[in-house]
Design a protein around this motif. Structure first.
Motif, PDB file in Angstrom:
ATOM      1  N   LEU A   1      42.095  32.312  21.000  1.00 49.78           N
ATOM      2  CA  LEU A   1      42.168  32.785  22.167  1.00 49.78           C
ATOM      3  C   LEU A   1      41.085  32.399  22.849  1.00 49.78           C
ATOM      4  CD1 LEU A   1      44.976  35.639  21.503  1.00 49.78           C
ATOM      5  CD2 LEU A   1      45.068  33.343  23.104  1.00 49.78           C
ATOM      6  N   VAL A   2      39.831  33.495  22.938  1.00 48.21           N
ATOM      7  CA  VAL A   2      39.338  33.261  23.963  1.00 48.21           C
ATOM      8  C   VAL A   2      38.412  32.264  23.701  1.00 48.21           C
ATOM      9  CG1 VAL A   2      38.547  35.996  23.358  1.00 48.21           C
ATOM     10  CG2 VAL A   2      37.250  34.603  21.987  1.00 48.21           C
ATOM     11  N   GLN A   3      38.250  31.517  22.538  1.00 41.59           N
ATOM     12  CA  GLN A   3      37.524  30.064  22.597  1.00 41.59           C
ATOM     13  C   GLN A   3      38.250  29.024  23.801  1.00 41.59           C
ATOM     14  OE1 GLN A   3      36.285  29.207  18.577  1.00 41.59           O
ATOM     15  NE2 GLN A   3      34.718  30.011  19.223  1.00 41.59           N
TER      16      GLN A   3
ATOM     17  N   LYS B   1      40.654  29.581  26.347  1.00 39.70           N
ATOM     18  CA  LYS B   1      40.317  30.319  27.215  1.00 39.70           C
ATOM     19  C   LYS B   1      41.818  30.310  28.188  1.00 39.70           C
ATOM     20  CE  LYS B   1      37.876  33.710  30.540  1.00 39.70           C
ATOM     21  NZ  LYS B   1      36.495  34.657  30.735  1.00 39.70           N
TER      22      LYS B   1
ATOM     23  N   LEU C   1      48.760  30.206  17.862  1.00 42.50           N
ATOM     24  CA  LEU C   1      48.014  30.966  17.429  1.00 42.50           C
ATOM     25  C   LEU C   1      48.025  30.580  16.538  1.00 42.50           C
ATOM     26  CD1 LEU C   1      48.618  34.613  18.242  1.00 42.50           C
ATOM     27  CD2 LEU C   1      46.615  33.386  19.062  1.00 42.50           C
TER      28      LEU C   1
ATOM     29  N   ALA D   1      40.544  40.276  28.280  1.00 41.03           N
ATOM     30  CA  ALA D   1      40.091  39.368  27.756  1.00 41.03           C
ATOM     31  C   ALA D   1      39.358  38.444  28.780  1.00 41.03           C
ATOM     32  CB  ALA D   1      40.455  39.332  26.562  1.00 41.03           C
ATOM     33  N   VAL D   2      40.966  37.865  29.718  1.00 38.64           N
ATOM     34  CA  VAL D   2      40.570  37.262  30.092  1.00 38.64           C
ATOM     35  C   VAL D   2      39.218  37.545  31.066  1.00 38.64           C
ATOM     36  CG1 VAL D   2      41.959  35.956  32.536  1.00 38.64           C
ATOM     37  CG2 VAL D   2      42.809  36.460  30.306  1.00 38.64           C
TER      38      VAL D   2
ATOM     39  N   VAL E   1      35.710  37.708  28.572  1.00 37.86           N
ATOM     40  CA  VAL E   1      34.785  37.294  27.263  1.00 37.86           C
ATOM     41  C   VAL E   1      34.128  36.195  28.399  1.00 37.86           C
ATOM     42  CG1 VAL E   1      35.489  36.012  25.223  1.00 37.86           C
ATOM     43  CG2 VAL E   1      36.353  38.628  25.805  1.00 37.86           C
TER      44      VAL E   1
ATOM     45  N   ILE F   1      30.800  33.420  27.042  1.00 37.21           N
ATOM     46  CA  ILE F   1      29.697  32.717  26.088  1.00 37.21           C
ATOM     47  C   ILE F   1      28.428  33.328  27.042  1.00 37.21           C
ATOM     48  CG2 ILE F   1      28.584  30.760  24.625  1.00 37.21           C
ATOM     49  CD1 ILE F   1      31.163  31.102  24.827  1.00 37.21           C
TER      50      ILE F   1
ATOM     51  N   VAL G   1      30.772  34.626  21.154  1.00 41.81           N
ATOM     52  CA  VAL G   1      31.859  34.872  23.138  1.00 41.81           C
ATOM     53  C   VAL G   1      31.692  36.273  23.096  1.00 41.81           C
ATOM     54  CG1 VAL G   1      33.275  32.858  23.022  1.00 41.81           C
ATOM     55  CG2 VAL G   1      33.553  34.688  20.522  1.00 41.81           C
TER      56      VAL G   1
END
Lengths: 203, 203
Positions: free
Chosen positions: A36-38, A40, B21, B54-55, B58, B60, B67
């Protein structure tokens, strides 16, 4: 995650919540969170938005008890469906499974569980009185009890049959027991085989 | 879902996104979506919030490429870690796996993949120049190449070793090959057995 922190608590909270989804354990929840976070833009943002929409709009249909974004739900308000037939199911997942089979174009009624005295679940905990109310409306001619073939499911089916006995014009039916399509006799239990023999039909 | 609608498009979109997912297929995504909308307060709302966080937060780490919700990340800004050692990994998931093993308390560098000419992935597509830059800083004494034991991983390891050859005070090491702990010889491939024999140690 170990006792040492590898990322901020926000990511660990995301992992912890994802691991509560059915089908995801702690390890796959971690993989899912990382995915998910990769991703985005392609996945995290759309999924967060879709969940926000679900939070705002999803509710229980006051007619049949399924989950939907409208009330009455998509099924209850579909004029092409046969409103004289109500298929009674234990859970929304059973409704979805029957719809995938496209076997019936009727209305539904979701009980929200089965009678289970040991777990303290009685008739008042299930969506049964609303079912009786719908049938009192007079437009229903058949109630199909599509509950699971478990002890609790069958107990619940008997209870509902009793509740509906006074509606003389309403036929109460249940799903057939028998050999699953594609099933091999050698792998089936004795109870299923006995039922399949007893309910044999002309070839 | 079949061609017939059983719920509003918002729910079907949620299912469709969940099915992207890793670890969730179409069927388990449906179960997960149902679980979410049926546990709105306990799961859907917290998870939607965690994803929103997270959006927003988060990103890099500009130092190591992992992350995290902070930059520099939790690991790079942890004063208890040995900053003189950098563990080079292909992906964030490898970093997390090494951290779970608690085998090293060092800094990391995430390449973001491996060299793969067939897929058009060259040195400029990986986070290699930043690694060289970190080592030019002068504080690093050892680089541990913790890449996968695949052809691409080993090719990448050789390339990085070449890039670091001019830093005479920096030791470049790699993970040991051998019999996995708990592994049975009978089930291991010949390459692993040959390596384990060649690298045998005094008992």
């Amino acid at each position: 995650m170990s006792t040492r922190r590898v990322a901020g608590p926000e990511i660990e909270r995301l992992i912890q919540l994802l691991s509560k989804l059915p089908g995801l354990g702690p390890r796959s929840a971690r993989r899912a969170a990382l995915h998910l976070v990769q991703k985005k833009d392609q996945l995290l943002i759309p999924l967060a938005e879709a969940m926000g929409v679900a939070v705002d709009q999803v509710g229980i249909c006051s007619e049949c008890g399924t989950v939907d974004t409208s009330d009455p739900c998509t099924i209850c308000s579909d004029p092409r469906r046969d409103g004289a037939t109500i298929v009674v199911v234990e859970d929304v997942s059973d409704l979805w499974a029957l719809e995938r089979a496209s076997a019936v174009s009727a209305h539904y009624h979701v009980l929200g569980g089965t009678l289970s005295p040991l777990d303290g679940i009685g008739p008042d905990d299930l969506n049964i009185s609303k079912l009786v109310e719908r049938i009192e409306g007079g437009a229903v001619s058949e109630v199909i009890l599509a509950v699971n073939a478990t002890v609790e499911g069958q107990t619940t089916a008997h209870f509902i049959t009793d509740q509906l006995a006074r509606f003389e014009n309403v036929k109460v039916t249940r799903l057939a027991h028998g050999v699953p399509v594609g099933g091999e006799l050698d792998y089936l239990d004795e109870g299923t085989l006995a039922q399949a023999l007893r309910a044999r039909t002309k070839f």
